[in-house]
Write a protein that holds these residues in place. Structure first.
Motif, PDB file in Angstrom:
ATOM      1  N   ALA A  22      40.543 -74.465 -19.089  1.00  0.00           N
ATOM      2  CA  ALA A  22      40.795 -74.619 -17.652  1.00  0.00           C
ATOM      3  C   ALA A  22      41.107 -73.262 -17.020  1.00  0.00           C
ATOM      4  N   LYS A  23      41.928 -72.471 -17.680  1.00  0.00           N
ATOM      5  CA  LYS A  23      42.269 -71.145 -17.151  1.00  0.00           C
ATOM      6  C   LYS A  23      41.060 -70.215 -17.168  1.00  0.00           C
ATOM      7  N   MET A  24      40.204 -70.339 -18.196  1.00  0.00           N
ATOM      8  CA  MET A  24      38.970 -69.533 -18.234  1.00  0.00           C
ATOM      9  C   MET A  24      38.081 -69.889 -17.048  1.00  0.00           C
ATOM     10  N   GLY A  25      37.979 -71.180 -16.757  1.00  0.00           N
ATOM     11  CA  GLY A  25      37.191 -71.617 -15.606  1.00  0.00           C
ATOM     12  C   GLY A  25      37.757 -71.075 -14.307  1.00  0.00           C
ATOM     13  N   GLU A  26      39.079 -71.126 -14.168  1.00  0.00           N
ATOM     14  CA  GLU A  26      39.729 -70.591 -12.971  1.00  0.00           C
ATOM     15  C   GLU A  26      39.490 -69.089 -12.843  1.00  0.00           C
ATOM     16  N   MET A  27      39.570 -68.377 -13.967  1.00  0.00           N
ATOM     17  CA  MET A  27      39.360 -66.929 -13.950  1.00  0.00           C
ATOM     18  C   MET A  27      37.921 -66.603 -13.549  1.00  0.00           C
ATOM     19  N   THR A  28      36.961 -67.302 -14.134  1.00  0.00           N
ATOM     20  CA  THR A  28      35.556 -67.071 -13.803  1.00  0.00           C
ATOM     21  C   THR A  28      35.311 -67.342 -12.323  1.00  0.00           C
ATOM     22  N   THR A  29      35.884 -68.425 -11.816  1.00  0.00           N
ATOM     23  CA  THR A  29      35.738 -68.752 -10.400  1.00  0.00           C
ATOM     24  C   THR A  29      36.340 -67.658  -9.526  1.00  0.00           C
ATOM     25  N   ALA A  30      37.528 -67.183  -9.887  1.00  0.00           N
ATOM     26  CA  ALA A  30      38.189 -66.135  -9.100  1.00  0.00           C
ATOM     27  C   ALA A  30      37.362 -64.849  -9.094  1.00  0.00           C
ATOM     28  N   ILE A  31      36.805 -64.487 -10.240  1.00  0.00           N
ATOM     29  CA  ILE A  31      35.969 -63.281 -10.324  1.00  0.00           C
ATOM     30  C   ILE A  31      34.735 -63.441  -9.444  1.00  0.00           C
ATOM     31  N   ASN A  32      34.087 -64.603  -9.538  1.00  0.00           N
ATOM     32  CA  ASN A  32      32.885 -64.832  -8.737  1.00  0.00           C
ATOM     33  C   ASN A  32      33.195 -64.891  -7.241  1.00  0.00           C
ATOM     34  N   GLU A  33      34.370 -65.415  -6.882  1.00  0.00           N
ATOM     35  CA  GLU A  33      34.762 -65.415  -5.470  1.00  0.00           C
ATOM     36  C   GLU A  33      34.961 -63.987  -4.970  1.00  0.00           C
ATOM     37  N   LYS A  34      35.532 -63.128  -5.814  1.00  0.00           N
ATOM     38  CA  LYS A  34      35.710 -61.727  -5.421  1.00  0.00           C
ATOM     39  C   LYS A  34      34.352 -61.051  -5.258  1.00  0.00           C
ATOM     40  N   HIS A  35      33.425 -61.282  -6.207  1.00  0.00           N
ATOM     41  CA  HIS A  35      32.070 -60.725  -6.081  1.00  0.00           C
ATOM     42  C   HIS A  35      31.392 -61.252  -4.811  1.00  0.00           C
ATOM     43  N   HIS A  36      31.618 -62.507  -4.510  1.00  0.00           N
ATOM     44  CA  HIS A  36      31.054 -63.125  -3.306  1.00  0.00           C
ATOM     45  C   HIS A  36      31.532 -62.383  -2.061  1.00  0.00           C
ATOM     46  N   ASP A  37      32.835 -62.202  -1.978  1.00  0.00           N
ATOM     47  CA  ASP A  37      33.412 -61.561  -0.793  1.00  0.00           C
ATOM     48  C   ASP A  37      33.039 -60.079  -0.719  1.00  0.00           C
ATOM     49  N   THR A  82      35.331 -76.591 -13.760  1.00  0.00           N
ATOM     50  CA  THR A  82      36.631 -77.083 -14.214  1.00  0.00           C
ATOM     51  C   THR A  82      36.437 -78.207 -15.219  1.00  0.00           C
ATOM     52  N   LEU A  83      37.487 -78.535 -15.941  1.00  0.00           N
ATOM     53  CA  LEU A  83      37.532 -79.675 -16.858  1.00  0.00           C
ATOM     54  C   LEU A  83      36.304 -79.798 -17.750  1.00  0.00           C
ATOM     55  N   SER A  84      36.082 -78.804 -18.547  1.00  0.00           N
ATOM     56  CA  SER A  84      34.991 -78.773 -19.521  1.00  0.00           C
ATOM     57  C   SER A  84      33.603 -78.716 -18.892  1.00  0.00           C
ATOM     58  N   CYS A  85      33.521 -78.442 -17.605  1.00  0.00           N
ATOM     59  CA  CYS A  85      32.223 -78.272 -16.952  1.00  0.00           C
ATOM     60  C   CYS A  85      31.665 -76.917 -17.387  1.00  0.00           C
ATOM     61  N   LYS A  86      30.412 -76.926 -17.797  1.00  0.00           N
ATOM     62  CA  LYS A  86      29.785 -75.684 -18.250  1.00  0.00           C
ATOM     63  C   LYS A  86      29.021 -74.986 -17.133  1.00  0.00           C
ATOM     64  N   HIS A  87      29.047 -75.553 -15.946  1.00  0.00           N
ATOM     65  CA  HIS A  87      28.351 -74.918 -14.829  1.00  0.00           C
ATOM     66  C   HIS A  87      29.173 -73.766 -14.266  1.00  0.00           C
ATOM     67  N   ILE A  88      28.460 -72.796 -13.758  1.00  0.00           N
ATOM     68  CA  ILE A  88      29.081 -71.672 -13.070  1.00  0.00           C
ATOM     69  C   ILE A  88      28.408 -71.558 -11.713  1.00  0.00           C
ATOM     70  N   ALA A  89      29.183 -71.320 -10.694  1.00  0.00           N
ATOM     71  CA  ALA A  89      28.627 -71.077  -9.362  1.00  0.00           C
ATOM     72  C   ALA A  89      28.563 -69.572  -9.145  1.00  0.00           C
ATOM     73  N   TRP A  90      27.336 -69.071  -8.938  1.00  0.00           N
ATOM     74  CA  TRP A  90      27.114 -67.636  -8.749  1.00  0.00           C
ATOM     75  C   TRP A  90      27.009 -67.323  -7.268  1.00  0.00           C
ATOM     76  N   PRO A  91      27.643 -66.242  -6.808  1.00  0.00           N
ATOM     77  CA  PRO A  91      27.513 -65.860  -5.398  1.00  0.00           C
ATOM     78  C   PRO A  91      26.092 -65.361  -5.107  1.00  0.00           C
ATOM     79  N   ILE A  92      25.575 -65.759  -3.969  1.00  0.00           N
ATOM     80  CA  ILE A  92      24.220 -65.359  -3.568  1.00  0.00           C
ATOM     81  C   ILE A  92      24.187 -65.038  -2.084  1.00  0.00           C
ATOM     82  N   LYS A  93      23.092 -64.400  -1.683  1.00  0.00           N
ATOM     83  CA  LYS A  93      22.791 -64.203  -0.268  1.00  0.00           C
ATOM     84  C   LYS A  93      21.618 -65.133   0.037  1.00  0.00           C
ATOM     85  N   LEU A  94      21.901 -66.140   0.845  1.00  0.00           N
ATOM     86  CA  LEU A  94      20.870 -67.118   1.176  1.00  0.00           C
ATOM     87  C   LEU A  94      19.682 -66.432   1.841  1.00  0.00           C
ATOM     88  N   GLY A  95      18.493 -66.840   1.433  1.00  0.00           N
ATOM     89  CA  GLY A  95      17.276 -66.264   1.989  1.00  0.00           C
ATOM     90  C   GLY A  95      16.895 -64.932   1.384  1.00  0.00           C
TER      91      GLY A  95
END
Length: 188
Positions: A22-37, A82-95
């Motif tokens: 769960a913490k690994m998922g949170e960390m990955t999400t936080a890193i990707n949110e920073k890359h997004h911003d 989260t919760l054993s989900c193996k998906h990752i959301a990657w930041p993108i620029k639409l279009g």
């Protein structure tokens, strides 16, 4: 073991693994949110993988605007990442960023995932086969712990032999099931 408020009991090892994941998922999400911003992104692409859980399958491999992704993720019972989900959301620029998967590739992947195989009279698709595999792994883990406890002096030689035989039966079933389903055993 740890007893949860719903009355279910889990091993300390399982709960520790779940907390770490769960913490690994949170960390990955936080890193990707920073890359997004930092990257000036305005959307997200959800990764795709085989044996996706049915609640995530319709959304994998697709791109979403920030607003769409936030709305989607807030409505899911198990949010992406989260919760054993193996998906990752990657930041993108639409279009600008092309999707990794075409609609045809996703449809083909999802159709293949829905194909079933029979084992001992039961039908399994890719996801349900992996869930059955995890169930057998948990059973073997409990059986191994029982053998260790019996060897520490809590059981007779007959009890230990019976517990070992029960474990071996599950192990053979696990190996056979994995082979028949085309899954790699994950003994660790």
């Amino acid at each position: 073991t740890i007893e949860r408020s719903d009355g279910r009991t889990f091993s300390v090892e399982f709960m520790a693994q779940r907390a770490i994941m769960a913490k690994m998922g949170e960390m990955t999400t936080a890193i990707n949110e920073k890359h997004h911003d930092d990257g000036g992104c305005d959307g997200w692409e959800i990764s795709a993988h085989s044996a996706s859980a049915p609640d995530h399958e319709p959304y994998q491999g697709r791109q979403y605007s920030d607003k769409e992704y936030k709305r989607l993720n807030s409505r899911l019972q198990r949010r992406i990442g989260t919760l054993s989900c193996k998906h990752i959301a990657w930041p993108i620029k639409l279009g600008v960023d092309s999707p990794q998967w075409t609609d045809e590739q996703l449809a083909e992947m999802n159709a293949k995932e829905r194909e079933t195989k029979t084992y001992n009279g039961n039908e399994y698709n890719a996801y349900s086969a992996t869930q059955r595999q995890r169930e057998l792994e948990r059973r073997m883990q409990k059986q191994r712990a029982n053998i260790v406890n019996l060897k520490k002096g809590e059981g007779s030689k007959e009890d230990i032999a019976a517990a070992q035989a029960k474990y071996l039966k599950t192990l053979y079933q696990y190996r056979d099931f994995s082979k028949q389903m085309g899954l790699s055993p994950q003994m660790e």
